[in-house]
Motif scaffolding. Structure first.
Motif, PDB file in Angstrom:
ATOM      1  N   PRO A  77      17.578  53.819  45.575  1.00 26.19           N
ATOM      2  CA  PRO A  77      16.599  53.370  46.559  1.00 26.19           C
ATOM      3  C   PRO A  77      15.211  53.216  45.927  1.00 26.19           C
ATOM      4  N   GLY A  78      14.573  52.098  46.219  1.00 22.90           N
ATOM      5  CA  GLY A  78      13.241  51.841  45.669  1.00 22.90           C
ATOM      6  C   GLY A  78      13.241  51.091  44.359  1.00 22.90           C
ATOM      7  N   SER A  79      14.415  50.744  43.828  1.00 22.32           N
ATOM      8  CA  SER A  79      14.474  50.098  42.513  1.00 22.32           C
ATOM      9  C   SER A  79      14.403  48.568  42.582  1.00 22.32           C
ATOM     10  N   ALA A  80      14.419  47.996  43.792  1.00 23.16           N
ATOM     11  CA  ALA A  80      14.421  46.534  43.924  1.00 23.16           C
ATOM     12  C   ALA A  80      13.014  45.965  43.783  1.00 23.16           C
ATOM     13  N   SER A  81      12.958  44.750  43.284  1.00 18.01           N
ATOM     14  CA  SER A  81      11.679  44.040  43.141  1.00 18.01           C
ATOM     15  C   SER A  81      11.937  42.559  43.365  1.00 18.01           C
ATOM     16  N   ALA A  82      11.121  41.927  44.197  1.00 15.60           N
ATOM     17  CA  ALA A  82      11.328  40.509  44.498  1.00 15.60           C
ATOM     18  C   ALA A  82       9.994  39.876  44.893  1.00 15.60           C
ATOM     19  N   TYR A  83       9.999  38.556  44.955  1.00 13.56           N
ATOM     20  CA  TYR A  83       8.795  37.791  45.290  1.00 13.56           C
ATOM     21  C   TYR A  83       8.884  37.259  46.720  1.00 13.56           C
ATOM     22  N   LEU A  84       7.736  37.182  47.366  1.00 14.09           N
ATOM     23  CA  LEU A  84       7.574  36.494  48.644  1.00 14.09           C
ATOM     24  C   LEU A  84       6.529  35.402  48.445  1.00 14.09           C
ATOM     25  N   SER A  87       1.597  30.434  51.629  1.00 12.05           N
ATOM     26  CA  SER A  87       0.710  29.302  51.338  1.00 12.05           C
ATOM     27  C   SER A  87      -0.752  29.704  51.396  1.00 12.05           C
ATOM     28  N   ASP A  88      -1.046  30.858  52.017  1.00 10.88           N
ATOM     29  CA  ASP A  88      -2.422  31.358  52.101  1.00 10.88           C
ATOM     30  C   ASP A  88      -2.372  32.863  51.960  1.00 10.88           C
ATOM     31  N   ILE A  89      -2.698  33.370  50.791  1.00 11.89           N
ATOM     32  CA  ILE A  89      -2.551  34.792  50.497  1.00 11.89           C
ATOM     33  C   ILE A  89      -3.492  35.647  51.333  1.00 11.89           C
ATOM     34  N   GLU A  90      -4.695  35.146  51.599  1.00 12.63           N
ATOM     35  CA  GLU A  90      -5.648  35.917  52.405  1.00 12.63           C
ATOM     36  C   GLU A  90      -5.156  36.050  53.844  1.00 12.63           C
ATOM     37  N   ALA A  91      -4.693  34.944  54.419  1.00 14.55           N
ATOM     38  CA  ALA A  91      -4.210  34.986  55.793  1.00 14.55           C
ATOM     39  C   ALA A  91      -2.987  35.884  55.914  1.00 14.55           C
ATOM     40  N   ALA A  92      -2.070  35.805  54.940  1.00  9.85           N
ATOM     41  CA  ALA A  92      -0.873  36.643  54.959  1.00  9.85           C
ATOM     42  C   ALA A  92      -1.245  38.118  54.824  1.00  9.85           C
ATOM     43  N   HIS A  93      -2.160  38.416  53.912  1.00  9.43           N
ATOM     44  CA  HIS A  93      -2.619  39.789  53.701  1.00  9.43           C
ATOM     45  C   HIS A  93      -3.214  40.359  54.986  1.00  9.43           C
ATOM     46  N   ASP A  94      -4.100  39.602  55.626  1.00  8.23           N
ATOM     47  CA  ASP A  94      -4.783  40.089  56.822  1.00  8.23           C
ATOM     48  C   ASP A  94      -3.807  40.261  57.988  1.00  8.23           C
ATOM     49  N   ALA A  95      -2.833  39.352  58.112  1.00  3.20           N
ATOM     50  CA  ALA A  95      -1.860  39.447  59.195  1.00  3.20           C
ATOM     51  C   ALA A  95      -0.999  40.693  59.043  1.00  3.20           C
ATOM     52  N   SER A 127      -2.759  33.734  42.580  1.00  4.29           N
ATOM     53  CA  SER A 127      -3.259  34.797  43.457  1.00  4.29           C
ATOM     54  C   SER A 127      -2.092  35.560  44.073  1.00  4.29           C
ATOM     55  N   ARG A 128      -2.204  36.899  44.108  1.00  4.08           N
ATOM     56  CA  ARG A 128      -1.070  37.733  44.515  1.00  4.08           C
ATOM     57  C   ARG A 128      -1.523  38.987  45.253  1.00  4.08           C
ATOM     58  N   ALA A 129      -0.575  39.644  45.884  1.00  2.00           N
ATOM     59  CA  ALA A 129      -0.793  40.945  46.511  1.00  2.00           C
ATOM     60  C   ALA A 129       0.555  41.641  46.584  1.00  2.00           C
ATOM     61  N   THR A 130       0.541  42.964  46.574  1.00  2.00           N
ATOM     62  CA  THR A 130       1.784  43.731  46.514  1.00  2.00           C
ATOM     63  C   THR A 130       1.953  44.603  47.750  1.00  2.00           C
ATOM     64  N   LEU A 131       3.181  44.681  48.240  1.00  2.00           N
ATOM     65  CA  LEU A 131       3.504  45.641  49.297  1.00  2.00           C
ATOM     66  C   LEU A 131       4.825  46.304  48.953  1.00  2.00           C
ATOM     67  N   ARG A 132       5.037  47.491  49.500  1.00  2.00           N
ATOM     68  CA  ARG A 132       6.258  48.259  49.218  1.00  2.00           C
ATOM     69  C   ARG A 132       6.832  48.806  50.517  1.00  2.00           C
ATOM     70  N   ASP A 133       8.167  48.849  50.576  1.00  2.00           N
ATOM     71  CA  ASP A 133       8.798  49.425  51.766  1.00  2.00           C
ATOM     72  C   ASP A 133       8.793  50.947  51.637  1.00  2.00           C
ATOM     73  N   THR A 138       9.645  46.945  45.859  1.00  2.00           N
ATOM     74  CA  THR A 138       8.398  46.205  45.696  1.00  2.00           C
ATOM     75  C   THR A 138       8.545  44.735  46.049  1.00  2.00           C
ATOM     76  N   TRP A 139       7.588  44.235  46.831  1.00  2.00           N
ATOM     77  CA  TRP A 139       7.521  42.814  47.178  1.00  2.00           C
ATOM     78  C   TRP A 139       6.181  42.275  46.694  1.00  2.00           C
ATOM     79  N   LEU A 140       6.238  41.301  45.823  1.00  2.00           N
ATOM     80  CA  LEU A 140       5.027  40.690  45.297  1.00  2.00           C
ATOM     81  C   LEU A 140       4.792  39.366  46.032  1.00  2.00           C
ATOM     82  N   MET A 141       3.747  39.336  46.853  1.00  2.00           N
ATOM     83  CA  MET A 141       3.397  38.089  47.533  1.00  2.00           C
ATOM     84  C   MET A 141       2.635  37.194  46.558  1.00  2.00           C
ATOM     85  N   GLN A 142       3.025  35.951  46.508  1.00  2.00           N
ATOM     86  CA  GLN A 142       2.431  35.001  45.566  1.00  2.00           C
ATOM     87  C   GLN A 142       2.026  33.739  46.331  1.00  2.00           C
TER      88      GLN A 142
END
Length: 209
Positions: A77-84, A87-95, A127-133, A138-142
């Motif tokens: 558990p916790g070993s997965a990593s993938a990309y999301l 189209s707008d990293i700021e809007a996605a981050h704030d939401a 431009s990127r941002a990271t979130l984790r479950d 790990t999910w890297l937003m790009q």
């Protein structure tokens, strides 16, 4: 059935090159199914109908889903990593933050490593941002607005949501404004220009000038 080749001609295309293999599901390892389910639903992902013992959720606008459940994978558990892709990293981050999801600050990649904040030129893929479950997967937003050549088959254009299409239209409008400045005249054929621009963004083709 294998493609037919005329006598005396050599086949230049492998049969597998035209074989459709669509990525459908990624299995992620979690330690607590209910906790993981609650987290991904908080991201706004759709809960799909599945056989008993399997939880499957699909991000809005995605053709690929995630699954988890007891015995689905031997990975830790916790070993997965993938990309999301967004189209707008700021809007996605704030939401996501407004939905109570912990998301890392936006950063951009450089030859010298990551740097805080948006890419100054707002280049695609940078431009990127990271979130984790809760387990640490790990999910890297790009942020991707223009695809590299070959990533999407030419002419195939799709948008996962109305907001993605609206963002693309705003970029097309800005680029078309520069086009009219260069030509020095109003372009009555702007719908065709917009269409060509939207397709070029996703296929990596040269945009109209």
């Amino acid at each position: 059935m294998s493609p037919k080749v005329a006598q005396g001609e050599a086949s230049t295309t492998s049969p597998v090159e035209s074989l459709d293999l669509k990525l459908e599901v990624i299995v992620i390892p979690v330690s607590d199914v209910d906790r993981a389910k609650a987290f991904y639903e908080r991201l706004g992902w759709r809960l799909d109908q599945t056989p008993p013992g399997i939880v499957q959720l699909t991000p809005h606008g995605s053709d690929c889903s995630v699954q988890f459940g007891a015995g689905l994978t031997s990975a830790a558990p916790g070993s997965a990593s993938a990309y999301l892709v967004v189209s707008d990293i700021e809007a996605a981050h704030d939401a996501l933050v407004s939905a109570g999801v912990e998301v890392g600050d936006v950063f951009h990649v450089t030859p010298d490593g990551p740097v805080d904040g948006l890419d100054p030129e707002r280049r695609s893929y940078v431009s990127r941002a990271t979130l984790r479950d809760p387990d640490g997967n790990t999910w890297l937003m790009q942020e991707i607005t223009t695809r590299l050549p070959g990533r999407v088959e030419g002419g195939l254009t799709s948008f996962g949501s109305a907001s993605d299409l609206a963002s693309a239209l705003r970029r097309a409008a800005a680029a078309h404004g520069e086009h009219e400045k260069r030509t020095g005249e109003h372009d009555d054929n702007w719908p065709d220009w917009y269409a060509a621009y939207l397709v070029s963004e996703q296929s990596g083709a040269t945009p109209p000038e």
